[in-house]
Design a protein around this motif. Structure first.
Motif, mmCIF file in Angstrom:
data_model
loop_
_atom_site.group_PDB
_atom_site.id
_atom_site.type_symbol
_atom_site.label_atom_id
_atom_site.label_comp_id
_atom_site.label_asym_id
_atom_site.label_seq_id
_atom_site.Cartn_x
_atom_site.Cartn_y
_atom_site.Cartn_z
ATOM 1 N N ARG A 192 -8.092 54.216 12.342
ATOM 2 C CA ARG A 192 -8.457 55.497 12.291
ATOM 3 C C ARG A 192 -8.087 56.196 10.931
ATOM 4 N NH1 ARG A 192 -9.205 60.072 16.027
ATOM 5 N NH2 ARG A 192 -9.370 61.688 14.702
ATOM 6 N N ASP A 196 -10.719 57.962 8.372
ATOM 7 C CA ASP A 196 -10.926 59.472 8.028
ATOM 8 C C ASP A 196 -10.675 59.490 6.377
ATOM 9 O OD1 ASP A 196 -10.543 60.504 10.628
ATOM 10 O OD2 ASP A 196 -8.346 60.707 10.431
ATOM 11 N N TYR A 259 -12.249 53.736 15.880
ATOM 12 C CA TYR A 259 -11.732 55.205 15.751
ATOM 13 C C TYR A 259 -10.875 55.738 16.734
ATOM 14 C CZ TYR A 259 -13.445 59.778 15.958
ATOM 15 O OH TYR A 259 -13.623 61.270 16.011
ATOM 16 N N THR A 318 -19.269 69.416 6.605
ATOM 17 C CA THR A 318 -17.905 68.922 6.398
ATOM 18 C C THR A 318 -17.822 67.590 7.327
ATOM 19 O OG1 THR A 318 -17.240 70.009 8.418
ATOM 20 C CG2 THR A 318 -16.820 70.924 6.305
ATOM 21 N N SER A 320 -15.805 66.947 9.364
ATOM 22 C CA SER A 320 -15.659 66.941 10.898
ATOM 23 C C SER A 320 -16.834 67.545 11.551
ATOM 24 C CB SER A 320 -14.420 67.843 11.108
ATOM 25 O OG SER A 320 -14.502 69.238 10.581
ATOM 26 N N LEU A 323 -19.043 64.393 11.907
ATOM 27 C CA LEU A 323 -18.464 63.776 13.078
ATOM 28 C C LEU A 323 -18.990 64.193 14.299
ATOM 29 C CD1 LEU A 323 -16.709 61.163 14.082
ATOM 30 C CD2 LEU A 323 -14.812 62.501 13.462
ATOM 31 N N GLU A 324 -18.638 65.620 14.554
ATOM 32 C CA GLU A 324 -18.975 66.187 15.827
ATOM 33 C C GLU A 324 -20.476 65.975 16.237
ATOM 34 O OE1 GLU A 324 -18.481 70.678 16.309
ATOM 35 O OE2 GLU A 324 -16.684 69.892 15.674
ATOM 36 N N ASP A 327 -21.136 62.543 17.248
ATOM 37 C CA ASP A 327 -20.359 62.600 18.589
ATOM 38 C C ASP A 327 -21.188 63.239 19.929
ATOM 39 O OD1 ASP A 327 -18.021 61.138 19.295
ATOM 40 O OD2 ASP A 327 -16.832 62.914 18.384
#
Ligand code: C2E
Length: 351
Positions: A192, A196, A259, A318, A320, A323-324, A327
């Motif tokens: 992980r 990142d 992950y 960004t 995150s 990634l969201e 997801d």
């Protein structure tokens, strides 16, 4: 806590504790790996401690000690995990120092060579201008001095050469230590932390170069049910299998990581949506097409399936937020029946 357990493991009670640890590990149904041994040794050596309390709580709640759970326990309760972090930080500092030593060495190389050259030139020009004996003596003195400096330079160069080789050796060793700290022990994919870091750097690069960057997240379908039915040791084998297929597809310059527990990520650089989708489809199909067997009993386990979602990075996004969205695409695959690949850009826009 550590000191207490360390002392017990070197006392007459040591073998009793070690046997008890092995019994408890077996009862908990985990592999007797050095890490698990260390976890249970600390828990049994300090029964009132936080780690022992957490293990009791998990047993009472019938929570399986999956690899993800023991990793988390180790990260929270074992001093060694903190040490790994410190080693990584120390390694970074050392690496930086070595870089500066390397450049000093290179600079010393240059100045020594230049000094020798200057003396040589001075000697030549004085020799050309001089006729008298006095000047000849000066020239001869200068020439001797020059030769001496050249000799010193050569010996310094040899020493520097040895130091440079040592620096290179240390660098390679540090790289191995760092790679270890960035690898997931069960699947041997990047962990992980490595993910990142890779994603953050890839986002920066994509932002500055304007190149395409695609992120996929994959999750094993009904993994909990699988673990409950077959035991998490077999679950770990499934994780290794899925990781091996993902790892083969994500050969460099692609990047793959474990992950989370049963969640994996893949990063694609400079690839079109069609190429990424084809790669993910091939992972999905290969995993679904293979019937696995339980190694201990040879029972047919049937096929496991994975769901995947991917997103193409948008300018200014960004890591995150990126990634969201990937997801969200994964959860779209889960919602629409699993064992499929969804693209974030094709999801219906939220109202
Ligand atoms: P592993 O057990 O270390 O096996 C590594 C590789 O050796 C496998 O890669 C496969 O190429 C080969 N191999 C090992 N055992 C066999 C076998 O009985 N038959 C065949 N045809 N090849 C074998 P692969 O397939 O990518 O699997 C990676 C890891 O995934 C394996 O590591 C194992 O941990 C797990 N795995 C894969 N298939 C199964 C399965 O049917 N049952 C269980 N329990 N684990 C499996």
């Amino acid at each position: 806590m550590t000191a207490k357990v360390e002392t017990t493991l070197r006392s007459p009670q040591a073998y009793g504790l070690a046997r008890q640890v092995v019994d408890e590990i077996e009862a908990a149904g985990v592999w007797p790996t050095p890490l698990n041994f260390e976890l249970w040794a600390h828990a049994l050596g300090d029964p009132d401690g936080a780690l022992a309390g957490e293990i009791k709580r998990l047993v009472a709640a019938s929570e399986p000690f999956t690899e993800a759970v023991t990793d988390m326990l180790a990260a929270e309760h074992l001093p060694r995990s903190r040490l790994t972090e410190q080693i990584r930080d120390a390694g970074r500092v050392l690496d930086r120092e070595l870089s500066s030593v390397s450049s000093v060495i290179a600079q010393a190389h240059k100045s020594q060579a230049a000094y020798g050259q200057t003396l040589d030139q001075a000697a030549t020009s004085i020799e050309a201008a001089a006729n008298g004996d006095g000047l000849r003596t000066i020239v001869s003195g200068l020439t001797t001095a020059t030769r001496q400096v050249q000799h010193e330079t050569e010996s310094l160069e040899k020493k520097l050469e040895v130091s440079t080789q040592e620096v290179v050796r240390l660098r390679e060793h540090l790289e191995l230590v760092r790679r270890d700290a960035m690898t997931d022990a069960l699947t041997e994919l990047a962990n992980r932390k490595a993910f990142d870091e890779h994603l953050a750097a890839a986002c920066d690069h994509a932002e500055s170069s304007g190149s395409a960057l695609t992120l996929a997240v994959l999750d094993i379908d009904h993994f909990k049910h699988f673990n409950d039915t077959w035991g998490h040791q077999t679950g770990d084998q499934v994780l290794r299998y899925v990781a091996s297929v993902i790892g083969r597809t994500a050969a460099t310059p692609r990047f793959a990581a474990r992950y989370g527990g049963e969640e994996f990520a893949m990063v694609f650089h400079h690839e079109s949506v069609t190429m990424v989708e084809a790669a993910l489809e091939s992972v999905r199909k290969e995993i679904a097409s293979r019937s696995l067997r339980r190694r201990s009993t040879n029972d047919e386990l049937g096929a496991v399936t994975v769901s995947a979602g991917f997103a193409v990075r948008q300018t200014g996004e960004t890591a995150s937020a990126f990634l969201e969205r990937a997801d969200a695409a994964l959860y779209a695959s889960k919602r629409s029946g699993r064992n499929r690949v969804s693209c974030a850009e094709r999801l219906p826009k939220a109202a």
